[in-house]
Design an enzyme around this catalytic site. Sequence first.
Site, mmCIF file in Angstrom:
data_model
loop_
_atom_site.group_PDB
_atom_site.id
_atom_site.type_symbol
_atom_site.label_atom_id
_atom_site.label_comp_id
_atom_site.label_asym_id
_atom_site.label_seq_id
_atom_site.Cartn_x
_atom_site.Cartn_y
_atom_site.Cartn_z
ATOM 1 C CD GLN A 2 0.650 1.998 -5.861
ATOM 2 O OE1 GLN A 2 1.869 2.026 -5.984
ATOM 3 N NE2 GLN A 2 0.043 1.347 -4.885
ATOM 4 C CG HIS A 13 6.867 0.253 -3.359
ATOM 5 N ND1 HIS A 13 5.523 0.429 -3.560
ATOM 6 C CD2 HIS A 13 7.477 1.210 -4.107
ATOM 7 C CE1 HIS A 13 5.315 1.446 -4.374
ATOM 8 N NE2 HIS A 13 6.488 1.936 -4.739
ATOM 9 C CB CYS A 29 3.213 -0.818 -6.105
ATOM 10 S SG CYS A 29 3.584 -2.205 -5.004
#
Length: 635
Positions: free
Chosen positions: A72, A249, A78
Amino acid sequence: MVVAYEGQYFSLLRRQCQLNGTLFEDPLFPAADKSLFSQSNRIGPVTWKRPSELCADPHLFVNGISAHDLHQGQLGNCWFVAACSSLASRENLWQHVIPDWQDQEWEQENPEAYVGIFHFRFWRFGEWTDVVIDDRLPTANGQLIYCHSNDSSEFWSALVEKAYAKMYGCYEVLDGGNTADALVDFTGGVSQPLDLIETGVKGDKEKINELFERVLKVHERGGLISCSIKATSQADMEARLDCGLVKGHAYAVTDVRRVRLGQGLLAYFKSDKLTMIRMRNPWGQKEWKGRWSDGSAEWKKVSASEREKLGVTVQDDGEFWMNFDDFIANFTDLILCRLINTSYLSFHKTWSEAMVRGSWLCHDDPLRNRAGGCVNNKQTFVQNPQYVFDVKKLEDEVLICLQQEDRRARQKEGEGENLAIGFDIHRVELNRKYRMHATQQKVGGSTYINSRSVFLRIDLKEGRYVVIPTTFDVELEGEFLLRIFSDVHSDCKELTADEPPHTCWSGMCGYPSLVSQVHILQGDGLSGHDLGGVTDPYVIICSEGEKVRSPTHKNTNSPVFDIKGLFYRKKVNEPITIKAYNHNILADSFLGQVTLAGEPGDLQETFHLRYKGNNNDLPGTLSIAMVTSRVLTNI
């Protein structure tokens, strides 16, 4: 079928550049700030460079494609990178997203064939869309700003990201998103988000085992999986926990399996197996530190050959294993993207798919309005679009997915917010062919959420159903795609007419003046005509030549029929009859009938079965509810 995005055809554009001896420059997605930002530059000076300006020997792939290729960049996407990591592990899937990849590769022997043009495919609102890009990539200080590979000469991940950004308007629009959406865009599958807290999985060993079997099945059948830990505040976003995991995330699930414990030949005869799941952090670093993490003592319980087969490595590459119990204890959200198998030539379960497009549209006329909001809006709910489908087995597993037109691409125009959408499912009359004007028997529905899509898996009994896709609030307009998967073809279609049409024959043959809904609830004490004194009963509702037959019930004298018929009637004085039969191999036997006057109004009563043409009672009763109205748009 594949459609060309914005009418740009890859082969035609490449041929033009080859004939002209020029490198392709995409006029629809130029090397300018407007392709990067939705409003203004937020990162400073940007230089657009082609791969040949970033390295001496560029390639689409270096040593194949792998989840480890992706890192990333400076974009909070993400969710997209995690989906790409999952995609990279499925050759049949990434070769669809990256078509004819060998032909798109740099040719060292024939460099003049390369003209700086690529194309990638994404499933967009019901069809595969081919997106053309040039190879100019945004850089700062000679390095790629966004998604990049471990190897500085490999560019597939950066180019796929650029094509995805083009489809959505600009790179910045990808900052924050939903992994479930990207998984669908890469596969054309159906994503099912699971909240591991709300579903009550945590702490319930039986549910944990059931969930592992589902996750394993999705993985083994080629599906894609992602997971995350919910962030409860902005400060929580991407906060690293003591265990090494990161909140808010998206992680890609790259493997799911049972791991054999023990050493040597003896291990093969033992039943000790651990349920394990492998994940990858799109950052390419920051891993789980607990049990079964890289280099932990637990791996000594597994033979060297088994560890090699699992690909266990001791390095901070972002990929790690967890015991499934630890996974459930730490993660809060799971996304299962199922690849729906519609092939008839398959050893696995196949599905029949119905796919229809529709719109929520406002109109002042209640009969033409199609933006009625959710069921909380009692006066307008049934004004929404309605789709009828049949379940033809005694019971069938049905998957329903409602997807709204993606608004992310409109973010630059200030219209990037998704509508809160959902749907209800109502069991209706077996012969329903006109729109519902009153709510019927609700049997299920989705939650309402401002997500691009909502999903429901439900077991339904044999019968006819109407699914009503809606926005949560009234008078909101938009396009949607409804997909229904069942074991047997469901004959799904939209209900558009409100009542029987007037035709040239209406004046001569008459037009209905009444509508009656007949609901056969149950039978009781029916005569036993078969061995053991039981019967295989069914009923037929008859009105003015139209008949509705129930499914046959097996070995019971007290069947719960729970079926309805809807009849638009011209002859007010002609009764409605319900006839009960016992099903036999050679000839069905008559059990009796009930005759109803069918006058306007409501009734709910238990009737004795009788012979045809007289009032003598036979064994058994039928419980019946009926509603009759002179307004054809009341039911």
